[in-house]
Motif scaffolding. Structure first.
Motif, PDB file in Angstrom:
ATOM      1  N   ASN A  84     -28.072  19.733 -19.121  1.00 42.44           N
ATOM      2  CA  ASN A  84     -29.082  20.796 -19.042  1.00 42.44           C
ATOM      3  C   ASN A  84     -29.360  21.276 -17.620  1.00 42.44           C
ATOM      4  O   ASN A  84     -29.884  22.373 -17.428  1.00 42.44           O
ATOM      5  N   THR A  85     -29.049  20.452 -16.628  1.00 43.64           N
ATOM      6  CA  THR A  85     -29.419  20.769 -15.250  1.00 43.64           C
ATOM      7  C   THR A  85     -28.218  20.654 -14.316  1.00 43.64           C
ATOM      8  O   THR A  85     -27.447  19.699 -14.407  1.00 43.64           O
ATOM      9  N   GLY A 125     -23.505  26.369 -19.746  1.00 43.42           N
ATOM     10  CA  GLY A 125     -24.690  26.344 -20.602  1.00 43.42           C
ATOM     11  C   GLY A 125     -25.903  25.635 -20.048  1.00 43.42           C
ATOM     12  O   GLY A 125     -26.809  25.267 -20.813  1.00 43.42           O
ATOM     13  N   VAL A 126     -25.973  25.462 -18.718  1.00 44.64           N
ATOM     14  CA  VAL A 126     -27.144  24.772 -18.168  1.00 44.64           C
ATOM     15  C   VAL A 126     -28.401  25.618 -18.347  1.00 44.64           C
ATOM     16  O   VAL A 126     -28.339  26.840 -18.398  1.00 44.64           O
ATOM     17  N   LYS A 127     -29.524  24.952 -18.440  1.00 46.55           N
ATOM     18  CA  LYS A 127     -30.815  25.631 -18.581  1.00 46.55           C
ATOM     19  C   LYS A 127     -31.602  25.638 -17.269  1.00 46.55           C
ATOM     20  O   LYS A 127     -32.487  26.466 -17.071  1.00 46.55           O
ATOM     21  N   ASN A 128     -31.279  24.676 -16.397  1.00 49.11           N
ATOM     22  CA  ASN A 128     -31.991  24.543 -15.130  1.00 49.11           C
ATOM     23  C   ASN A 128     -31.002  24.411 -13.982  1.00 49.11           C
ATOM     24  O   ASN A 128     -29.976  23.730 -14.112  1.00 49.11           O
ATOM     25  N   SER A 185     -32.723  32.751 -20.022  1.00 45.34           N
ATOM     26  CA  SER A 185     -33.600  31.579 -20.134  1.00 45.34           C
ATOM     27  C   SER A 185     -33.348  30.574 -19.020  1.00 45.34           C
ATOM     28  O   SER A 185     -33.694  29.399 -19.137  1.00 45.34           O
ATOM     29  N   LEU A 186     -32.740  31.038 -17.925  1.00 46.21           N
ATOM     30  CA  LEU A 186     -32.382  30.140 -16.828  1.00 46.21           C
ATOM     31  C   LEU A 186     -33.570  29.900 -15.899  1.00 46.21           C
ATOM     32  O   LEU A 186     -34.256  30.832 -15.493  1.00 46.21           O
ATOM     33  N   ASN A 187     -33.807  28.643 -15.567  1.00 47.29           N
ATOM     34  CA  ASN A 187     -34.874  28.263 -14.641  1.00 47.29           C
ATOM     35  C   ASN A 187     -34.235  27.821 -13.329  1.00 47.29           C
ATOM     36  O   ASN A 187     -33.512  26.829 -13.296  1.00 47.29           O
TER      37      ASN A 187
END
Length: 376
Positions: A84-85, A125-128, A185-187
């Motif tokens: 995720n990161t 596909g990372v979110k952060n 939706s990327l942080n």
């Protein structure tokens, strides 16, 4: 007794994990029954990516990207165990360390390779994303990074511009039609430890341009270019971030991350400590031992030692600092919340000797300080 070891690296001699090992060896000599927790730290600069990757039990990813002058170079970033990161350092793709001194020229360098690292992570596909932006060879306001992600920059005649520092003053329009769609939706958190604005006498070009190879004429041109970028980007994105503290970091990449990635600038030390869960570890310790190669006035403004001092003071836990060079006064030591500070140098020696013997020197200094805290 519970002792937390949480040092930065000793630049040129020991990495942070090696400092941990040396301190632990000294503790066990003085107090064999100690309960020890060791967490290597970083201030958001070099080494941060590896430390954050290890803390997340992640893996390193290899990517072929462009260096500051557009040549192919192999770079790495970290990917957390859950995927995720991503942990990135711009210096591995766009850093001054990738150039010879004769190649230093912020008019011609670009952060394009940093954008390629980001793109690879986004496509996984990372979110952060946590991005460290120290050590740059660039003063391009982040347009190189943005170009790798699909942003395009045009002059008044609608000519597509190469995303380098020397073209900043020519930008008339920023186009985002081809930008990668993975941003929704990327942080993005940016590790940033300077407070300079984007342009002006305290901005990216005037303060950091000369160390990247800019002469006085280049500095003036780059500063005008960054101001022009601010004018165009502020109109494009509806927000002027050019005076946000840190917008001038890494040749204006701080501002670029805010405009092109909707990124948030945060103190690098704070990011690492948060990821490591340092506050809880401090709370459960009887002594914290930290250190870095040089402790001076800069140490007391945003470095690992200063960050730990604040947490230790909060929970009334003593903080001991071991270092190669100690350049703060007793009054500054006390004011900073440091309980005990000591140089590891126990006799006159030159820098080479100190670096060669750093492990032993740190171990011996730690032995002596632990005996002070825990009498047996």
């Amino acid at each position: 007794m519970r002792i937390l070891i949480a040092p930065d690296k000793f630049r040129g001699s020991l990495e942070a994990d090696e400092v941990c090992n040396a301190v632990e060896a000294g503790i066990l000599l003085a107090y064999p029954a100690a309960e020890i927790t060791a967490i290597p730290l970083a201030d958001g600069g070099e080494g941060t990516m590896e430390i954050l990757t290890n803390l997340s039990r992640g893996t390193l990813v290899n990517v072929s990207v462009q260096d500051p002058l557009g040549r192919s170079v192999n770079a790495q970033y970290g990917l957390s165990e859950d995927g995720n990161t991503a942990f990135l350092e711009m210096a591995v793709a766009s850093g001054l360390k990738l150039l010879s001194r004769e190649e230093y020229n912020p008019m011609k360098t670009s952060t394009y390779g940093t954008g390629q690292l980001l793109l690879d992570a986004i496509e996984k596909g990372v979110k952060n994303i946590i991005l460290g932006i120290g050590g740059s060879a660039t003063t391009d306001g982040g347009i190189g990074m943005a170009a790798a992600l699909g942003y395009r920059f045009f002059d008044r005649s609608e000519n597509l511009l190469e995303p380098v520092g020397g073209n900043l003053s020519l930008i008339s329009r920023i186009d985002s039609e081809q930008v990668h769609k993975g941003f929704d939706s990327l942080n993005v958190i940016v590790a940033c430890d300077v407070t300079n604005p984007l342009f002006g006498k305290n901005g990216a070009a005037y303060i950091y341009g000369p160390q990247k190879g800019a002469d006085s004429e280049m500095v003036e041109l780059l500063d005008k270019g960054l101001k022009n970028l601010a004018d165009v980007a502020s109109k494009t994105f509806g927000e002027d971030v050019s005076n946000v503290p840190g917008s001038g970091a890494a040749g204006g990449l701080g501002a670029g991350c805010m405009w092109f990635l909707n990124g948030k600038l945060q103190n690098g030390v704070g990011i690492v400590m948060e990821q490591a869960g340092i506050e809880k570890l401090v709370q459960n310790s009887d002594l914290v031992i930290t250190g870095e190669g040089k402790v001076d006035e800069q140490t007391l403004s945003g470095k690992v030692v200063q960050g730990l001092a604040g947490i230790c003071k909060k929970y009334n836990v003593p903080l001991a600092v071991v270092c190669g060079t100690l350049l703060i006064s007793p009054e500054e030591t006390r004011s900073a919340g440091i309980t005990y500070a000591v140089s590891v140098l126990n006799k006159p020696m030159d820098l080479d000797a100190a670096q060669r013997n750093a492990f032993t020197l740190v171990k011996e200094a730690t032995f002596n300080l632990v005996r002070l805290f825990f009498k047996q």
